[in-house]
Design an enzyme around this catalytic site. Structure first.
Site, short mmCIF file in Angstrom:
data_model
loop_
_atom_site.label_atom_id
_atom_site.label_comp_id
_atom_site.label_asym_id
_atom_site.label_seq_id
_atom_site.Cartn_x
_atom_site.Cartn_y
_atom_site.Cartn_z
CG HIS A 156 -1.69 -1.23 1.45
ND1 HIS A 156 -2.94 -1.48 0.94
CD2 HIS A 156 -1.34 -2.36 2.13
CE1 HIS A 156 -3.34 -2.70 1.31
NE2 HIS A 156 -2.38 -3.24 2.02
CB SER A 277 13.67 22.16 -15.54
OG SER A 277 12.94 23.35 -15.71
CE LYS A 283 11.94 19.16 -11.40
NZ LYS A 283 10.75 19.64 -12.11
CD GLU A 290 8.82 12.06 -15.80
OE1 GLU A 290 7.82 12.77 -15.69
OE2 GLU A 290 9.98 12.50 -15.85
#
Ligand code: ARG
Length: 458
Positions: A156, A277, A283, A290
């Site tokens: 979980h 970024s 970043k 992804e």
């Protein structure tokens, strides 16, 4: 110019209709299989006495010339051709004259396209098996490196029990092993030859389908000509297998994304597999992971595309079936890229075991071991579970952790507790004692690594 199939119609069509109908922009990928298949067909026709040996020699020499010219970039595909099959036959006839027109005896584009696709996907399947094997290797190597790095195991997404990073990585090695197995299995059913089914009903010529299949490396032939030309199960099966592989890679990507976030910081992906970024200087984004996760969606879509295209088709061939190629090509190409990228990310990433350990220390993930301690001293598990739960609740209330709660406090819950409990709930002990087969102890993970390596060596 009138079409090669001019006859019943004048063969003059609207440009718009031609472009709509044409598949050469994607089926030209199968040029090698198409030409190899035609060479075998010419050999079969001459062996069976359907064409002269000298004609077969001319056909074969012509086809070999076309293959090498395409390979060497001398011959370009004609976008105005309907498909790769028409293109090869047209060039052949231009080059060797009328004898080129004999090649299409005792076959149809319906069995030809089924043949090409099986051959093409067969070789791509071998490539996928190779790439997936390399990925399993990468998981196994990293697992070896981090077989004693303790981290929280989750259920979980809540800290559950201590495991090792090596154990976690080996879970993915097992998934990929099953994927490889499925690819091998699917390849078996793919590897039967449909050539000789002809348009749908077989042929009146005295052909030898077995001989032609053998020349092309098939294990056998399809045994019903209607099925042979209309079956695309092998593509559906392959795409299902690819969808499963992508699902596995996507779950792993999701974990890479979580683990590399500042909230976790369990791993550091290599600069070579991340991006920055354009506005936020701090970043470091896990774009590759992804994208693997994102591309999983399109691969699922590919599978549904073909299933849906096939579901209402009467036997045998229907032009709808031309829609079978782009989706399967896309799936194959996508998964191959994703297997490579995932391997690269694994090989170059670094785990941060201190952070994993720190996260493991704060979440009462040794509570099961505390209960097990009581059980080993003779208490029934349910009672032990209740006592341990009460201790955890009180610790949370008072800002304490199990490792440093004094024995005098433990005694308030049960006089079974003794000094040895601290060793029992030490995270290292928790991991080391899980020696069950498939468990998280170093010895169990080493056994998993050994098993996987033996399978890969076969
Ligand atoms: N380009 C076609 C395909 O990919 C080849 C088969 C065409 N057969 C036919 N009867 N029109 O499906």
């Amino acid at each position: 110019m009138a079409k090669m199939w001019a006859g019943r119609t004048g063969g003059i069509t609207e440009k718009l209709a031609d472009d709509f109908n044409s598949s050469i922009r994607f089926d030209s990928k199968m040029y090698r299989e198409d030409i190899t298949g035609s060479i075998a067909h010419a050999k079969m026709l001459s062996k069976c006495g359907i064409i002269e040996n000298s004609d077969a020699d001319a056909l074969i020499a012509g086809l070999e010339g076309i293959l090498s010219d395409i390979d060497n970039g001398i011959l370009d595909f004609d976008p105005d051709c309907e498909d790769i099959h028409m293109f090869v036959e047209q060039v052949l006839t231009e080059r060797i004259g009328d004898v080129g027109k004999k090649l299409h005896t005792a076959r149809s584009r319906n069995d030809q396209v089924a043949l090409d696709l099986r051959m093409y996907l067969r070789s791509r399947t071998d490539e996928m098996i190779e790439k997936a094997t390399a990925l399993v290797n990468a998981y196994t190597e990293k697992a070896e490196e981090y077989k004693s790095a303790i981290m929280p195991g989750y259920t979980h997404l809540q800290r559950a029990q201590p495991i090792t990073f090596g154990h976690h990585l080996m879970a993915y090695a097992m998934m990929l092993l099953r994927d490889i197995d499925r690819l091998r299995d699917c390849r078996k059913r793919m590897n039967v030859s449909p050539i000789g089914c002809c348009a749908l009903a077989g042929t009146t010529y005295n052909t030898d389908r077995f001989y032609e299949a053998e020349l092309l490396g098939f294990d056998g032939i399809t045994l019903n000509s209607l099925d042979g030309v209309s079956d695309r199960d092998f593509s559906v099966e392959l795409m299902s297998n690819i969808a499963l592989i992508m699902m596995h890679l996507s779950r792993f990507s999701e974990e890479l994304i979580l683990w590399s976030s500042w909230e976790f910081k369990f791993i550091e992906l290599s600069d070579s597999y991340t991006t920055g970024s354009s506005i936020m200087p701090q970043k470091k984004n896990p774009d590759m992971a992804e994208l693997v996760r994102g591309k999983t969606g399109r691969v699922y879509g590919d599978l549904i595309t073909l299933l849906t295209a096939l579901k209402g088709l009467p036997l045998a061939y229907n032009k709808d079936m031309q829609e079978d190629k782009e989706c399967v090509f896309d799936s194959v190409e996508t998964v191959i890229m994703c297997l490579d990228i995932t391997k690269g990310m694994i090989e170059t990433m670094k785990a941060i075991p201190e952070n994993m350990l720190k996260a493991a220390q704060k979440g009462f993930i040794n509570a099961t071991d505390l209960a097990d301690y009581l059980v080993k001293k003779g208490m029934p598990f349910r009672q032990a579970y209740k006592i341990s739960g009460g201790i955890v609740a009180d610790c949370i209330k008072n800002g304490q952790v199990l490792e440093t709660l004094p024995l005098s406090e433990y005694k308030k819950y049960s006089d079974v507790f003794e000094e040895d409990l601290y060793n029992e709930i030490d995270l290292k002990t928790c991991v080391e004692k899980r020696i069950s087969v498939g468990g998280t102890s170093v010895a169990s993970v080493e056994a998993q690594i050994k098993y996987v390596k033996e399978i890969l060596a076969k």
